[in-house]
Design a protein around this motif. Sequence first.
Motif, mmCIF file in Angstrom:
data_model
loop_
_atom_site.group_PDB
_atom_site.id
_atom_site.type_symbol
_atom_site.label_atom_id
_atom_site.label_comp_id
_atom_site.label_asym_id
_atom_site.label_seq_id
_atom_site.Cartn_x
_atom_site.Cartn_y
_atom_site.Cartn_z
ATOM 1 N N ASP A 9 1.032 -1.169 0.072
ATOM 2 C CA ASP A 9 -0.013 0.041 0.000
ATOM 3 C C ASP A 9 0.980 1.186 0.242
ATOM 4 O O ASP A 9 2.161 1.137 0.748
ATOM 5 C CB ASP A 9 -0.883 -0.041 1.146
ATOM 6 N N GLU A 10 0.348 2.139 -0.729
ATOM 7 C CA GLU A 10 1.398 3.480 -0.864
ATOM 8 C C GLU A 10 1.476 4.160 0.331
ATOM 9 O O GLU A 10 2.564 4.578 0.814
ATOM 10 C CB GLU A 10 1.139 4.059 -2.096
ATOM 11 N N GLU A 11 0.298 4.166 0.846
ATOM 12 C CA GLU A 11 0.475 5.173 2.374
ATOM 13 C C GLU A 11 1.216 4.039 3.325
ATOM 14 O O GLU A 11 1.870 4.794 3.903
ATOM 15 C CB GLU A 11 -0.881 5.022 2.742
ATOM 16 N N THR A 12 1.026 2.994 3.261
ATOM 17 C CA THR A 12 1.931 2.131 4.297
ATOM 18 C C THR A 12 3.417 2.540 3.991
ATOM 19 O O THR A 12 4.251 2.514 4.856
ATOM 20 C CB THR A 12 1.648 0.569 4.270
ATOM 21 N N ALA A 13 3.782 2.351 2.736
ATOM 22 C CA ALA A 13 5.174 2.277 2.166
ATOM 23 C C ALA A 13 5.565 3.920 2.887
ATOM 24 O O ALA A 13 6.822 4.138 3.092
ATOM 25 C CB ALA A 13 5.198 2.272 0.822
ATOM 26 N N ARG A 14 4.683 4.719 2.540
ATOM 27 C CA ARG A 14 5.274 6.124 3.037
ATOM 28 C C ARG A 14 5.350 6.374 4.510
ATOM 29 O O ARG A 14 6.357 6.944 4.999
ATOM 30 C CB ARG A 14 4.037 7.250 2.525
#
Length: 40
Positions: A9-14
């Motif tokens: 998930d992009e949010e998790t990666a961020r």
Amino acid sequence: MPLAGLERDEETARVITLVVLFVQAVSAIASMRIVSVFES
């Protein structure tokens, strides 16, 4: 390749990136302080 069961998930990666950067900054500051204590 999910890490520790997290979804890609992009949010998790961020969030992970920010946490890693924060940990690196704290460890760098801590090591500089420890070195200055031993050298003084």
